[in-house]
Design an enzyme around this catalytic site. Structure first.
Site, short mmCIF file in Angstrom:
data_model
loop_
_atom_site.label_atom_id
_atom_site.label_comp_id
_atom_site.label_asym_id
_atom_site.label_seq_id
_atom_site.Cartn_x
_atom_site.Cartn_y
_atom_site.Cartn_z
CB VAL A 1 -1.16 0.47 1.29
CG1 VAL A 1 -1.87 -0.99 1.29
CG2 VAL A 1 -0.10 -0.11 2.53
CG ASP A 2 2.41 2.49 -3.47
OD1 ASP A 2 2.80 2.45 -2.33
OD2 ASP A 2 1.96 2.63 -5.01
CB CYS A 3 0.18 5.61 2.74
SG CYS A 3 -0.12 3.46 3.05
CB ALA B 1 -1.92 6.45 -3.81
#
Lengths: 208, 245
Positions: free
Chosen positions: B115-117, B127
């Site tokens: 997960v890109d945060c 995102a």
């Protein structure tokens, strides 16, 4: 001298490329195969495996790979190594995804790690962990006890006094990290993913 | 892992990678390797698989691969090209059924959720699609639902720190629920070994990821590893019998 021929069993569920690549690196020749005929006449057999026990056994039975493995082992010079799920499949049963019968080459059963608030262990057990052995197995020849090997699994093979040549690892519970019982051996860890020590273990497997 | 510079630079093809990285050489400095296809144009899966095969040929460490996985067939291809695990990101949100299918096929231990945060007014939002699509899902909410997802590891990456070399965004970890069962990898921001140490010394962290030290720092990884060992951080020693093979 011709290269050692190593049959890597393909039942649709394994990191075959990695295993074959390690075998090739060691100067032997891997044959990835689904053929029961080729398996039954192998000298060196590797049963890899990533995935669910039940699905693996279904695939193995469907293609008569179980019979081919047994036939191959009836020749006394044949050696078999199960890796990760491949080792678990050598046991008698697993509780993964309902109770499923394994190949039954060793009497041990496979069960899931359980967690509780005290241990706070992560599941799956993943990463490099120390493996202890005090046995004089060929598999661990010149590998120091407490060397690190790479594990990734949620299920484990429980220890029993009946299994021979056992190396252990601990993840909240002691479990079978590897064993060598006559022609049949297995590693819960991935030797093909355990750097030079793993390669050394595979090299030991390929020695007579 | 990704770094900001990596996204902006076109660094080259497989020959360039081989020459400049030599994955079989850095193999003794890492516990695992993550290879991502971050192409923005339509992905060429066959080509990526071929590249993966070449990259991983003499690398005997665990390899995770991903980028745009949308079907069991996509994952199978990578797992047959040298990957041991697959990394899923956008599909975690857009195609949850795929995650269960992948787990049924390969086991949940085979799946790394990435997960890109991005931090906005004190909250971390997730995102997707290479970070280009900011969702209204917070990291906290996602992590609370995580136990229902059949995943083996979670990699939490900070978009804000990625490629900066300023260190991990440790506050991301405050979004983790108590008693989080899934192994956690933190990523994004490593500039030197002390950043890795900060991550590894946090009890909520199981592993640290860096692209920066691999991409741009010469023997950065090897020296970072030995400095971590000097700090007393418990890392496996791969050199015990290095010369015997």
């Amino acid at each position: 001298m011709s290269k050692k021929q190593v049959v890597v069993i393909d039942y649709g569920m394994g990191n075959l490329w990695s295993v074959a690549s390690a075998i090739r690196h060691l100067g032997a020749e891997p044959h990835i195969t689904t053929s029961a005929k080729e398996i039954s006449s192998a000298n060196f057999l590797i049963l890899p495996g990533v995935g669910s026990f039940r699905r693996a056994m279904e695939a193995i039975r469907k293609n008569s790979i179980d019979q081919a493995i047994l036939q191959s082992l009836s020749q006394s010079e044949t050696k078999l190594l199960g890796i990760c799920l491949g080792m678990q499949l050598l046991g008698s049963t697993s509780s993964e995804d309902g109770n499923t019968q394994g190949l039954g080459l060793v009497p041990n059963t496979v069960q899931k790690f359980t967690n509780n608030a005290n241990t706070r262990l992560k599941i799956p057990h993943v990463g490099f962990s120390e493996v202890k052995h005090d046995s004089n197995t060929k598999l661990f020849s010149s590998i120091p006890s407490e060397s690190c090997f790479y594990f990734v699994h949620s299920y484990f093979m429980g220890l029993t006094p009946t299994i021979k040549g056992v190396a252990t690892c601990n993840h909240g519970v002691e479990f079978v990290a590897a064993f060598e019982q006559g022609q049949v051996s297995g590693t819960q860890f991935h030797p093909e993913k355990s750097q030079s020590i793993g390669l050394h273990l595979l090299k030991n497997f390929l020695e007579r | 892992m990704l770094s900001r510079n990596f996204r902006l630079q076109k660094v080259g093809d497989i020959d360039w990678l081989e020459k400049n990285y030599g994955f079989s050489n850095v193999g003794f400095s890492i516990d695992e390797l993550i290879v991502l296809d971050v192409s923005r144009s339509p992905r060429n899966r066959d080509k990526f698989s071929e590249v993966l095969k070449i990259l991983t040929n003499d690398c005997f460490a665990p390899i995770a691969a991903g980028g745009g996985i949308n079907s069991v067939a996509d994952a199978t291809k990578l797992l047959r090209s040298g990957a041991d695990k697959i990394v899923v990101n956008s599909a975690l949100h857009s195609n949850k059924r795929l995650i269960s299918e992948l787990a049924r096929e390969f086991g949940r231990q085979c799946i790394i959720a990435s997960v890109d945060c991005k931090q906005i007014e004190g909250n971390f939002y997730i995102a997707t699609n290479n970070g280009s699509n900011l969702t209204d899902l917070t990291l906290t909410n996602f992590l609370e639902q995580c136990s229902d997802l059949a995943i083996g590891e979670i990699c939490i990456n900070s978009i804000d720190r990625d490629g900066t070399g300023n260190g991990f965004q440790i506050e991301l970890l405050n979004c983790l629920p108590e008693l989080f069962e899934i192994p956690v990898i933190i990523s994004g921001g490593v500039g030197n070994y002390s950043h890795l140490a900060e991550g590894l010394n946090d009890p909520r962290v199981d592993a640290v990821a860096t692209a920066n030290l691999l991409n741009f720092m010469g023997d950065g990884l090897a020296s970072a590893r030995s400095q971590l060992v000097n700090l007393g951080i418990d890392l496996p020693n791969f050199n015990l019998i290095k010369n015997t093979i």
